[in-house]
Design a protein around this motif. Structure first.
Motif, PDB file in Angstrom:
ATOM      1  N   TYR A 153      73.759  14.528 -11.449  1.00 43.33           N
ATOM      2  CA  TYR A 153      72.184  14.191 -12.379  1.00 43.33           C
ATOM      3  C   TYR A 153      72.433  13.445 -10.146  1.00 43.33           C
ATOM      4  CZ  TYR A 153      67.817  11.778 -13.927  1.00 43.33           C
ATOM      5  OH  TYR A 153      67.110  11.142 -13.779  1.00 43.33           O
ATOM      6  N   GLN A 154      73.714  12.295 -10.481  1.00 47.49           N
ATOM      7  CA  GLN A 154      73.584  11.726  -9.051  1.00 47.49           C
ATOM      8  C   GLN A 154      73.057  12.328  -7.328  1.00 47.49           C
ATOM      9  OE1 GLN A 154      74.366   7.706  -9.166  1.00 47.49           O
ATOM     10  NE2 GLN A 154      72.442   7.967  -7.766  1.00 47.49           N
ATOM     11  N   LEU A 155      73.483  13.384  -7.415  1.00 46.49           N
ATOM     12  CA  LEU A 155      73.378  14.105  -6.418  1.00 46.49           C
ATOM     13  C   LEU A 155      72.353  14.596  -6.425  1.00 46.49           C
ATOM     14  CD1 LEU A 155      74.435  15.601  -4.256  1.00 46.49           C
ATOM     15  CD2 LEU A 155      75.406  17.708  -5.499  1.00 46.49           C
ATOM     16  N   TYR A 156      71.644  14.869  -6.817  1.00 45.43           N
ATOM     17  CA  TYR A 156      70.310  15.414  -7.549  1.00 45.43           C
ATOM     18  C   TYR A 156      69.023  14.193  -6.519  1.00 45.43           C
ATOM     19  CZ  TYR A 156      65.453  16.890  -9.702  1.00 45.43           C
ATOM     20  OH  TYR A 156      64.013  16.629  -9.597  1.00 45.43           O
ATOM     21  N   GLN A 157      68.927  13.421  -7.323  1.00 45.19           N
ATOM     22  CA  GLN A 157      68.555  12.430  -7.783  1.00 45.19           C
ATOM     23  C   GLN A 157      68.648  11.520  -6.019  1.00 45.19           C
ATOM     24  OE1 GLN A 157      68.373   8.720 -10.508  1.00 45.19           O
ATOM     25  NE2 GLN A 157      70.210  10.199 -11.546  1.00 45.19           N
ATOM     26  N   LEU A 158      69.675  11.084  -5.147  1.00 41.76           N
ATOM     27  CA  LEU A 158      69.790  10.686  -4.075  1.00 41.76           C
ATOM     28  C   LEU A 158      69.487  12.252  -3.001  1.00 41.76           C
ATOM     29  CD1 LEU A 158      73.120   9.035  -3.998  1.00 41.76           C
ATOM     30  CD2 LEU A 158      71.125   8.198  -4.655  1.00 41.76           C
ATOM     31  N   ARG A 159      69.529  13.285  -3.517  1.00 42.28           N
ATOM     32  CA  ARG A 159      68.684  14.457  -2.787  1.00 42.28           C
ATOM     33  C   ARG A 159      67.594  14.232  -2.527  1.00 42.28           C
ATOM     34  NH1 ARG A 159      71.035  20.207  -2.860  1.00 42.28           N
ATOM     35  NH2 ARG A 159      69.766  20.997  -4.597  1.00 42.28           N
ATOM     36  N   GLU A 160      67.142  14.168  -4.100  1.00 47.64           N
ATOM     37  CA  GLU A 160      65.380  13.619  -3.689  1.00 47.64           C
ATOM     38  C   GLU A 160      64.764  12.757  -3.105  1.00 47.64           C
ATOM     39  OE1 GLU A 160      62.984  16.019  -6.281  1.00 47.64           O
ATOM     40  OE2 GLU A 160      65.012  17.613  -5.084  1.00 47.64           O
ATOM     41  N   GLN A 161      65.601  11.780  -2.464  1.00 45.42           N
ATOM     42  CA  GLN A 161      65.160  10.571  -2.030  1.00 45.42           C
ATOM     43  C   GLN A 161      65.239  10.964  -0.998  1.00 45.42           C
ATOM     44  OE1 GLN A 161      67.067   6.211  -1.944  1.00 45.42           O
ATOM     45  NE2 GLN A 161      66.554   6.882  -3.536  1.00 45.42           N
ATOM     46  N   GLY A 162      66.094  12.434  -0.016  1.00 42.80           N
ATOM     47  CA  GLY A 162      65.973  12.720   1.400  1.00 42.80           C
ATOM     48  C   GLY A 162      67.482  12.418   1.706  1.00 42.80           C
ATOM     49  N   LEU A 163      68.305  11.218   1.218  1.00 39.04           N
ATOM     50  CA  LEU A 163      69.746  11.580   1.560  1.00 39.04           C
ATOM     51  C   LEU A 163      70.403  12.427   2.286  1.00 39.04           C
ATOM     52  CD1 LEU A 163      68.793   8.596   0.281  1.00 39.04           C
ATOM     53  CD2 LEU A 163      71.210   8.139   0.092  1.00 39.04           C
ATOM     54  N   ASP A 164      71.129  12.345   3.363  1.00 39.95           N
ATOM     55  CA  ASP A 164      72.403  13.204   3.637  1.00 39.95           C
ATOM     56  C   ASP A 164      73.123  12.940   2.041  1.00 39.95           C
ATOM     57  OD1 ASP A 164      74.162  15.363   4.355  1.00 39.95           O
ATOM     58  OD2 ASP A 164      73.358  14.925   6.625  1.00 39.95           O
ATOM     59  N   VAL A 165      73.853  13.755   0.979  1.00 36.42           N
ATOM     60  CA  VAL A 165      74.508  13.831   0.529  1.00 36.42           C
ATOM     61  C   VAL A 165      75.907  14.477   0.145  1.00 36.42           C
ATOM     62  CG1 VAL A 165      72.663  13.662  -1.241  1.00 36.42           C
ATOM     63  CG2 VAL A 165      75.424  12.974  -2.011  1.00 36.42           C
ATOM     64  N   LYS A 166      76.754  14.794  -0.479  1.00 37.75           N
ATOM     65  CA  LYS A 166      77.400  15.447  -0.822  1.00 37.75           C
ATOM     66  C   LYS A 166      78.542  15.088  -1.720  1.00 37.75           C
ATOM     67  CE  LYS A 166      77.034  19.091   2.069  1.00 37.75           C
ATOM     68  NZ  LYS A 166      75.875  18.252   2.834  1.00 37.75           N
ATOM     69  N   ALA A 167      78.922  16.060  -3.207  1.00 39.31           N
ATOM     70  CA  ALA A 167      79.521  15.735  -3.974  1.00 39.31           C
ATOM     71  C   ALA A 167      80.850  16.217  -4.039  1.00 39.31           C
ATOM     72  CB  ALA A 167      78.967  15.660  -5.387  1.00 39.31           C
ATOM     73  N   ARG A 185      66.711   3.513  -3.450  1.00 43.17           N
ATOM     74  CA  ARG A 185      65.497   3.500  -2.830  1.00 43.17           C
ATOM     75  C   ARG A 185      65.091   1.951  -2.565  1.00 43.17           C
ATOM     76  NH1 ARG A 185      63.584   5.132  -6.622  1.00 43.17           N
ATOM     77  NH2 ARG A 185      62.596   2.787  -7.825  1.00 43.17           N
ATOM     78  N   ASP A 186      65.097   0.874  -3.440  1.00 43.39           N
ATOM     79  CA  ASP A 186      64.807  -0.232  -2.676  1.00 43.39           C
ATOM     80  C   ASP A 186      64.871  -0.963  -1.523  1.00 43.39           C
ATOM     81  OD1 ASP A 186      63.508  -0.363  -5.282  1.00 43.39           O
ATOM     82  OD2 ASP A 186      64.760  -1.785  -6.203  1.00 43.39           O
ATOM     83  N   LEU A 187      66.434  -1.072  -1.712  1.00 40.71           N
ATOM     84  CA  LEU A 187      67.171  -1.560  -0.068  1.00 40.71           C
ATOM     85  C   LEU A 187      66.836  -1.241   1.242  1.00 40.71           C
ATOM     86  CD1 LEU A 187      70.074  -3.598   0.348  1.00 40.71           C
ATOM     87  CD2 LEU A 187      71.212  -1.540   0.331  1.00 40.71           C
ATOM     88  N   ARG A 188      66.475   1.009   1.266  1.00 40.20           N
ATOM     89  CA  ARG A 188      65.904   1.425   1.790  1.00 40.20           C
ATOM     90  C   ARG A 188      64.621   1.034   2.207  1.00 40.20           C
ATOM     91  NH1 ARG A 188      66.223   7.608   1.446  1.00 40.20           N
ATOM     92  NH2 ARG A 188      66.206   7.455   3.739  1.00 40.20           N
ATOM     93  N   VAL A 189      63.693   0.844   1.251  1.00 41.61           N
ATOM     94  CA  VAL A 189      62.303   0.304   1.314  1.00 41.61           C
ATOM     95  C   VAL A 189      62.482  -0.917   2.196  1.00 41.61           C
ATOM     96  CG1 VAL A 189      60.052  -0.078   0.881  1.00 41.61           C
ATOM     97  CG2 VAL A 189      61.534   1.790  -0.369  1.00 41.61           C
ATOM     98  N   GLU A 190      63.172  -2.191   1.442  1.00 37.04           N
ATOM     99  CA  GLU A 190      63.191  -3.004   2.360  1.00 37.04           C
ATOM    100  C   GLU A 190      64.099  -3.468   3.634  1.00 37.04           C
ATOM    101  OE1 GLU A 190      64.155  -5.641  -0.563  1.00 37.04           O
ATOM    102  OE2 GLU A 190      63.223  -4.829  -1.859  1.00 37.04           O
ATOM    103  N   GLY A 191      63.837  -2.251   4.446  1.00 34.49           N
ATOM    104  CA  GLY A 191      65.246  -2.459   5.817  1.00 34.49           C
ATOM    105  C   GLY A 191      66.356  -2.536   5.214  1.00 34.49           C
ATOM    106  N   LYS A 192      67.369  -3.263   4.550  1.00 37.33           N
ATOM    107  CA  LYS A 192      68.394  -3.318   4.127  1.00 37.33           C
ATOM    108  C   LYS A 192      69.639  -2.340   4.099  1.00 37.33           C
ATOM    109  CE  LYS A 192      66.117  -7.671   2.320  1.00 37.33           C
ATOM    110  NZ  LYS A 192      66.104  -8.553   1.097  1.00 37.33           N
ATOM    111  N   SER A 193      70.749  -2.577   4.527  1.00 35.33           N
ATOM    112  CA  SER A 193      72.225  -1.222   4.594  1.00 35.33           C
ATOM    113  C   SER A 193      72.793  -1.751   3.089  1.00 35.33           C
ATOM    114  CB  SER A 193      72.194  -1.791   5.767  1.00 35.33           C
ATOM    115  OG  SER A 193      72.713  -2.567   6.627  1.00 35.33           O
TER     116      SER A 193
END
Length: 534
Positions: free
Chosen positions: A20-34, A454-462
């Protein structure tokens, strides 16, 4: 020069949480691997293939609740399905969400080091992969680090020795053989009751007696399947807010009931054939010694009625801790196994296992129990083991294994001070470390992590990392809640007591799944005050 793969996020594990974590992060547009050490998806349900492995949560609540079609397009064959069916369900989810292309199987993460200057993690695997990633999200499970090699002489055994935690996929031939099962926790109980009809002779090595509840496991046809599927919205809106993440919750107040009413309620809930007596009986049993003793004696009485033999009662019925302060197994005919002529019970409190010898198991008094097969159901380094067995190093090279070796601390079980962008599920000090229907809690935690990123990225933080004060406050709250209950008085894996030298702290948050969710939601809504975000 070795190639380094660049990713936004690495997910450890491809079980219920990892998928589920992989699915959610991928849906957010992240380049992610499990990454998973197993040969396929499933996590716990890939590794635990031992005879009798099955749900003790009702199948229709042990599901993802974010997509109604995903829920209703799968049909369970019974209330508490076995491992093969559970594994097929996880394959269904994986293929339905097209997750397999982003999972690396047969690949174990061996180290994860944080680079202070770059604000990124370097992940290395046992296959030589090197990955540079911003986020490291761990979904390794709370019972995934088995305790092994605890008996002298294991390698000398002349027969077949297997662990339930890594049971051979092809199974073990026990027909007509002399089989020993070491351990009578939830797993040992499932194995014992399942293989007893087939073995030539069964010897059970029992140390800590368990309160057990009988499981009622009706088959599900089209009518039953349609009924639970029609309840999707009700279950989705209810389950995440109960005390335990199950569909039921505590409904009765001990003081408001007469002794006759209490007995009637206990009988009714006991007859349900589920974990309801533990998780929706009388909540006062977790706080009041008097109530605990009465409920405990009720369960003891049920067990004594079935065992009849005084020696069996002495070995198998608990008297030194309260019902519900330890993991409560469900069983099907387990106690009756001990009445079979081909079954022996060894009391390992009175006569512990000294060592394993080529012929079988040698006890402290010198007796050798000759065996052809030994099945070790000897437990896990719960909560912490999945991560302490990886070389995880945070800011300034600090070691997670060393820190947890001194004191087990997290912030809400979701992160750890000193380890930026390390986000965790099924970690200590959250309900998912033991006291929760796992899919309920793992969905909630992965959703919180997804929102935080998501909140971190929206606010331009890393980077996101708990503050030291924020972590101290959560640990203090966790301890206050735990110490108000009777659970810390029990010697069990809930307290880390099964691992020599492990710091003693209640691994799971016992304030309730619904209450924990509210605290997590508030933390996010208030702008993550317990965290530093840069």
């Amino acid at each position: 020069m070795q190639d380094v793969e660049q990713l936004d996020a690495v997910v450890l594990g491809a079980g219920v949480a990892g998928l589920y974590q992989l699915y959610q992060l991928r849906e957010q547009g992240l380049d992610v691997k499990a990454f998973d050490a197993a040969g396929d998806v499933g996590g716990t349900w890939w590794w635990n293939r031992y005879p009798g492995a099955r749900f003790d949560s009702e199948a229709y609540i042990y599901q993802y609740l974010f997509d109604e079609a995903l829920y209703t397009d799968w049909s369970w064959s019974e209330k508490f399905p076995g491992q093969p069916e559970i594994e097929r369900w996880l394959h269904y989810v994986t293929d339905r969400l097209d997750l397999r292309r982003d999972i690396r199987f047969d690949t174990r993460i061996v180290s994860a080091h944080y680079d202070d200057d770059r604000g990124r993690w370097t992940i290395r695997t046992d296959r030589g992969d090197v990955v540079d990633t911003q986020f490291f999200v761990t979904c390794g499970g709370m019972l995934s680090a088995p305790i092994t090699n605890q008996f002298e002489g294991q390698d000398s055994f002349g027969g077949q020795l297997v662990y339930t935690s890594s049971y051979p996929a092809e199974g073990v031939d026990v027909a007509g053989k002399r089989v020993g099962v070491v351990g009578i926790g939830a797993t040992g109980i499932q194995v014992i009751q399942t293989i007893a009809p087939d073995v030539g002779h069964l010897t059970v090595f029992a140390r800590t007696p368990q309160y057990v509840l009988p499981m009622k496991n009706p088959s599900y046809g089209a009518e039953e399947q349609e009924h639970y599927k029609s309840r999707f919205a009700e279950l989705r809106d209810t389950i995440p807010h109960t005390f335990s993440g199950f569909e039921y919750d505590f409904e009765h107040e001990w003081a408001a009931c007469t002794p006759e009413q209490r007995r009637e309620i206990l009988e009714e809930i006991y007859a349900d054939g589920s974990l309801k007596l533990w998780l929706a009986g009388f909540g006062e049993m977790f706080f009041s010694e008097e109530v605990s003793e009465e409920v405990s004696e009720f369960v003891r009485g049920k067990m004594r009625e079935r065992l009849r033999d005084q020696r069996l009662i002495d070995v198998l019925v608990p008297t030194d801790y309260g019902f519900g302060t330890h993991r409560v197994p469900l069983e099907r005919g387990y106690l009756e196994v001990y009445h079979q002529d081909n079954v022996d019970l060894v009391d390992c409190r009175a006569n512990p296992i000294a060592r394993i010898v080529p012929e079988g198991v040698e006890l402290t008094d010198g007796t050798v129990v000759e065996l052809d097969v030994i099945v070790l159901a000897t437990g896990f380094d719960a909560g912490t083991g999945a991560l302490t067995r990886i070389d995880i190093r945070g800011r300034d090279g600090r070691s997670l294994a060393e820190e947890w070796g001194r004191d087990i601390r997290t912030t809400m079980g979701l992160a750890k001070f000193g380890y930026p962008n390390l986000l965790t599920t099924a970690a200590p000090l959250a309900p998912s470390a033991a006291l929760c229907n796992m899919t309920t809690c793992l969905q909630q935690q992965t959703e919180w992590i997804t929102r935080a990123i998501r909140d971190l990225r929206v606010e331009g933080k890393s980077t996101i990392e708990p503050t030291e004060d924020g972590e101290n406050a959560w640990v203090a709250h966790h301890e206050e809640v735990a110490s108000a209950t009777l659970v810390p008085r029990t010697v069990s894996w809930y307290m880390g007591s099964n691992v020599p030298g492990k710091p003693r702290r209640m691994l799971s948050y016992i304030g309730g799944v619904g209450a924990y969710r509210q605290l997590c939601d508030k933390e996010a809504a208030d702008g993550y005050p317990a965290f530093t975000r840069t």
